[in-house]
Write an enzyme that holds these catalytic residues in place. Structure first.
Site, short mmCIF file in Angstrom:
data_model
loop_
_atom_site.label_atom_id
_atom_site.label_comp_id
_atom_site.label_asym_id
_atom_site.label_seq_id
_atom_site.Cartn_x
_atom_site.Cartn_y
_atom_site.Cartn_z
N GLU A 1 -0.56 -5.43 5.76
CA GLU A 1 0.74 -5.54 5.08
C GLU A 1 1.57 -6.66 5.71
O GLU A 1 2.19 -7.47 5.02
CB GLU A 1 1.50 -4.21 5.15
CG GLU A 1 0.85 -3.13 4.30
CD GLU A 1 1.46 -1.75 4.47
OE1 GLU A 1 1.26 -0.91 3.59
OE2 GLU A 1 2.14 -1.50 5.47
N THR B 1 0.84 -1.21 0.00
CA THR B 1 0.00 0.00 0.00
C THR B 1 0.87 1.25 0.00
O THR B 1 1.96 1.24 0.58
CB THR B 1 -0.88 0.01 1.27
OG1 THR B 1 -1.70 -1.16 1.25
CG2 THR B 1 -1.77 1.23 1.35
N GLY B 2 0.37 2.31 -0.64
CA GLY B 2 1.07 3.59 -0.57
C GLY B 2 1.32 4.18 -1.94
O GLY B 2 1.00 3.58 -2.98
N SER B 3 1.91 5.37 -1.97
CA SER B 3 2.11 6.08 -3.23
C SER B 3 3.14 5.37 -4.11
O SER B 3 3.02 5.39 -5.34
CB SER B 3 2.53 7.52 -2.97
OG SER B 3 3.70 7.55 -2.18
N THR B 4 4.14 4.73 -3.52
CA THR B 4 5.13 4.00 -4.32
C THR B 4 4.50 2.73 -4.89
O THR B 4 4.70 2.40 -6.07
CB THR B 4 6.38 3.66 -3.47
OG1 THR B 4 6.74 4.82 -2.70
CG2 THR B 4 7.55 3.25 -4.36
N GLY C 1 3.62 1.75 7.85
CA GLY C 1 2.33 2.08 8.44
C GLY C 1 1.94 3.54 8.28
O GLY C 1 0.89 3.96 8.79
N GLY C 2 2.77 4.29 7.55
CA GLY C 2 2.42 5.69 7.29
C GLY C 2 1.06 5.81 6.62
O GLY C 2 0.36 6.80 6.80
N GLY C 3 0.70 4.77 5.88
CA GLY C 3 -0.61 4.76 5.21
C GLY C 3 -1.66 3.98 5.99
O GLY C 3 -2.73 3.67 5.47
C1 5RP Z 1 1.43 2.04 4.27
C2 5RP Z 1 2.90 1.86 4.25
C3 5RP Z 1 3.64 2.40 3.09
O1 5RP Z 1 4.35 1.37 2.48
C4 5RP Z 1 4.59 3.46 3.56
O2 5RP Z 1 3.86 4.43 4.31
C5 5RP Z 1 5.30 4.14 2.39
O3 5RP Z 1 4.37 4.84 1.63
P1 5RP Z 1 4.78 5.72 0.40
O4 5RP Z 1 5.20 4.81 -0.69
O5 5RP Z 1 3.52 6.50 0.08
O6 5RP Z 1 5.89 6.66 0.83
O7 5RP Z 1 3.50 1.27 5.11
O8 5RP Z 1 0.87 1.59 5.47
#
Ligand code: 5RP
Length: 229
Positions: free
Chosen positions: A109, A34-37, A101-103
């Site tokens: 995950e 999950t996330g922008s990447t 977990g930023g998202g």
């Molecule tokens: C989501 C996550 C993401 O992998 C993490 O926050 C990185 O996100 P991004 O690719 O947007 O920087 O752990 O729960």
């Protein structure tokens, strides 16, 4: 004199998202983070959707993106094992230990990562750190335990705050809350993860040490750097 033309963070994410296709095994089901990447990876995965069986997703957000692109989805309970899990990170160190977990998707995950033989982390180079703890550590908690967990982190020197969304505590895909913990220095990620995991009310701690990355595709101004752990 050579001039450097650094890529934007968004371009670095695109680069590693595309590079991760090399790790997708044709004919198999791939684990998707999950996330922008990861969104860049999902977009790239769509170009080979006819060569994979499908994906196991780690969040509602990723599920929606995969569905929109016509990639078949499997429930985690439908598979015994995955060849590979591809996900981003908020921090990754030189051993492949991560903070995630930023998202707010850390629990699913970790569940999908645990099914996979190989964890491939995709990240821009701002995520590579000497040691974990600068990024506020996400911890998914059962709401009624939040107060006591905050006090336990305070005893460790950390300040844990309840993550908010639209003026209310954020509710995860699992119906729980997230604490973000600042001020920690995580010198022994394996021990730290084990300790916090067994506190009552902790659903998942965002340290991924037992489910560490095996490979990291790091986006740099010079291109994709592959780190193996
Ligand atoms: C989501 C996550 C993401 O992998 C993490 O926050 C990185 O996100 P991004 O690719 O947007 O920087 O752990 O729960």
């Amino acid at each position: 004199m050579t001039t450097t033309n650094p890529l934007s963070q968004d371009q670095l994410k695109t680069l590693v998202g595309q590079a991760a296709l090399e790790y997708v095994v044709p004919g198999e089901i791939v684990g998707v983070g999950t996330g922008s990447t990861v969104n860049k990876f999902i977009d790239a995965l769509a170009t080979m959707k006819d060569r994979i069986r499908g994906a196991v997703s780690s969040s509602v957000a990723s599920t929606q993106r995969l569905q929109a692109l016509g990639i078949p989805l499997f429930d985690a309970n439908e598979v015994d094992a995955l060849a590979v899990y591809i996900d981003g990170a908020d921090e990754i160190d030189g051993k492949g230990y991560m903070v995630k977990g930023g998202g707010a998707a850390l629990t699913r995950e970790k569940i999908v990562a645990a099914l996979a033989k190989q964890f491939v982390c995709i990240a821009d180079d701002s995520k590579l750190v000497e040691s974990l703890g600068n990024f506020p550590l996400p911890v998914e908690v059962i709401p009624m335990a939040a107060g006591q967990i905050q006090r336990r982190f305070a005893d460790m020197g950390g300040a844990a705050t309840l993550r908010q969304k639209d003026g209310q505590p954020l509710v995860t895909d699992n119906g729980q809350h997230i604490l973000d913990v600042r001020g920690l220095s995580i010198t022994d990620p394996l021990a730290f993860e084990s300790t916090v995991n067994q506190w009552p009310g902790v659903v998942t701690v965002g340290v991924f040490a037992h489910q560490k990355a095996h490979v990291c595709l790091l986006g740099t101004a010079q291109g994709v750097r592959t780190l193996s752990f």
